[in-house]
Design a protein around this motif. Structure first.
Motif, short mmCIF file in Angstrom:
data_model
loop_
_atom_site.label_atom_id
_atom_site.label_comp_id
_atom_site.label_asym_id
_atom_site.label_seq_id
_atom_site.Cartn_x
_atom_site.Cartn_y
_atom_site.Cartn_z
N PRO A 28 3.69 -1.17 -13.92
CA PRO A 28 3.98 -0.32 -14.70
C PRO A 28 3.35 -0.37 -16.17
CG PRO A 28 5.97 -1.82 -14.44
CD PRO A 28 5.05 -2.13 -13.70
N GLU A 29 2.72 1.06 -16.54
CA GLU A 29 2.09 0.77 -17.76
C GLU A 29 3.02 0.74 -18.87
OE1 GLU A 29 0.51 4.63 -16.96
OE2 GLU A 29 -0.16 3.81 -15.17
N ALA B 293 9.09 7.22 -19.37
CA ALA B 293 7.83 7.14 -18.31
C ALA B 293 8.44 7.10 -17.01
CB ALA B 293 7.09 5.93 -18.27
N PRO B 294 7.91 7.62 -15.81
CA PRO B 294 8.42 7.67 -14.63
C PRO B 294 8.75 6.25 -14.14
CG PRO B 294 6.22 8.53 -14.67
CD PRO B 294 6.52 8.38 -15.81
N PHE C 233 5.79 9.83 -7.41
CA PHE C 233 6.26 9.64 -8.79
C PHE C 233 5.48 9.80 -9.90
CE2 PHE C 233 8.73 7.44 -5.68
CZ PHE C 233 10.23 7.40 -6.29
N GLY C 234 4.23 10.32 -9.65
CA GLY C 234 3.08 10.95 -10.52
C GLY C 234 2.55 9.68 -11.10
N GLN C 235 2.41 8.48 -10.52
CA GLN C 235 1.52 7.72 -10.94
C GLN C 235 0.10 7.89 -10.82
OE1 GLN C 235 2.83 4.24 -12.04
NE2 GLN C 235 4.68 5.39 -12.33
N ARG C 236 -0.69 7.30 -11.66
CA ARG C 236 -2.04 7.31 -11.53
C ARG C 236 -2.69 6.64 -10.60
NH1 ARG C 236 -3.85 7.51 -17.66
NH2 ARG C 236 -1.79 6.63 -17.46
N LEU C 237 -3.87 6.96 -9.86
CA LEU C 237 -4.38 6.22 -8.82
C LEU C 237 -5.73 5.67 -9.21
CD1 LEU C 237 -4.50 5.13 -5.80
CD2 LEU C 237 -5.69 6.97 -5.05
N VAL D 293 0.77 -1.14 0.02
CA VAL D 293 -0.14 0.05 -0.01
C VAL D 293 0.75 1.21 -0.03
CG1 VAL D 293 -1.69 1.34 1.38
CG2 VAL D 293 -1.89 -0.96 1.10
N GLY D 294 1.70 1.27 1.00
CA GLY D 294 2.94 2.43 1.01
C GLY D 294 3.50 2.51 -0.31
N ILE D 295 3.87 1.61 -0.98
CA ILE D 295 4.54 1.69 -2.26
C ILE D 295 3.89 2.40 -3.36
CG2 ILE D 295 5.70 0.32 -4.18
CD1 ILE D 295 6.79 -1.42 -1.80
N THR D 296 2.44 1.74 -3.25
CA THR D 296 1.55 2.32 -4.42
C THR D 296 1.15 3.89 -3.97
OG1 THR D 296 0.50 0.24 -4.58
CG2 THR D 296 -0.79 2.14 -5.30
#
Lengths: 106, 143
Positions: free
Chosen positions: B115-116, B122-123, A78-82, A68-71
Motif C-alpha cells: 500500500p502506498e 486511502a482505499p 479497489f481503485g489501485q493503480r496498475l 495475481v488475483g488479489i492485485t
C-alpha cells in the motif's frame, strides 16, 4: 481436474485476503468467521489439488495465482493503480506457471 | 540493545516463524491426502492458525509489502525444497528453475503491491491474509 481444484482454492484464498482485511484484527466476528470458513474451504480444495500436484509445485502455483488475483481485484474493485512493477510481477508469475506446465513438471 | 532494536528483532523472528509455519501448512495439507488422513489434517489446521497469528504480530512493525514478500518467499521455497524429503516426490532441475521464476514473481509482486504510504482515507488494499489495515494502524501509532 487438479487445475479446477486449484482455481476453486484460489477463489477462496482471495476471499480470505479480503475478509481478513475487513476483520479488523479479528475483532469483527462476521468477517472473522468468513475468513476462517473460506480458509477451511480453500485448504480443502488445495488438498484435493495436491493429490495430483507435487506439494511444492501445487503450493507455488496456488499462492502465486492468488497473489495475481488479489492485485487484479485491487485494481478492478479497489481503485489501485496498475503500475509497471505490478504488471511485470504478474507477467513473471504467469510465465513461470505456463513454463512449468509446458515442461511437463506440473 | 535498545528496546526498539529488540522489538524489531522479535518482529523479524516472528516473520521467519510465520514463514516456517506456512511451510508446515503446505506440507501437512499435502500429507492430508485430500483431508482423508485425520492427523495431517489437524496439523494443517493448527499451522493455518499459527501462520495467521505469527504474521499478524510480525506485521505490526514490519512494512506490509516487505513482510508479505519474505513470508511468501519462505513458504513457497520451503515447500518446494522440503516436499521431496517428506513425500514420494522429486524436484528436477527444470521444475526448480520454473519454480524459481514463480517464487521470484511472487516476491516481486508483493513488494510492488504494498500500500502506498497515504493518508488514512486511502482505499484499503486487500492482501494475502489481509492484515494490512491492522498493521497500518499499529505502525501509525508507533511512529
Amino acid at each position: 481436474m487438479q487445475w479446477l481444484y486449484l482455481a476453486i482454492a484460489d477463489i477462496f484464498e482471495i476471499v480470505v485476503a479480503i475478509a481478513a482485511g475487513k476483520a479488523e484484527g479479528f475483532k469483527n466476528r462476521r468477517w472473522t468467521a468468513i475468513t476462517l470458513v473460506s480458509g477451511a474451504l480453500g485448504t480443502y480444495f488445495l488438498s484435493r489439488a495436491l493429490l495430483t500436484f507435487d506439494v511444492g509445485v501445487g503450493y507455488a502455483i496456488w499462492t502465486s495465482i492468488a497473489g495475481v488475483g488479489i492485485t487484479v481485484l485491487g485494481v478492478v474493485l479497489f481503485g489501485q493503480r496498475l503500475n509497471w512493477r505490478k504488471t511485470l510481477g504478474i507477467a513473471v508469475i504467469i510465465a513461470g506457471v505456463v513454463g512449468l506446465q509446458l515442461s511437463g513438471a506440473a | 540493545m535498545s528496546h526498539t532494536d529488540r522489538s524489531s528483532a522479535n518482529s523479524w523472528l516472528m516473520l521467519l516463524l510465520a514463514g516456517g509455519f506456512e511451510i508446515g501448512y503446505a506440507l501437512s495439507v499435502g500429507g492430508s491426502h485430500g483431508f482423508t488422513r485425520l492427523s495431517w489434517s489437524l496439523v494443517a489446521v493448527v499451522f493455518f492458525l499459527l501462520t495467521l497469528w505469527a504474521l499478524s504480530v510480525a506485521l505490526r512493525t514490519i512494512d506490509v509489502g516487505i513482510g508479505y514478500a519474505v513470508w511468501a518467499g519462505i513458504g513457497a521455497a520451503g515447500a518446494a525444497l522440503l516436499g521431496p524429503f517428506f513425500f514420494d516426490e522429486s524436484l528436477t532441475v527444470t521444475q526448480a528453475v520454473w519454480l524459481g521464476v514463480i517464487i521470484a514473481g511472487v516476491v516481486w509482486l508483493k513488494l510492488a503491491d504494498r500500500p502506498e504510504p497515504a493518508p488514512a482515507s486511502a482505499p484499503e488494499t486487500p492482501d494475502t491474509r489481509g492484515l494490512t489495515s491492522q498493521a497500518r494502524e499499529t505502525q501509525g501509532a508507533q511512529r
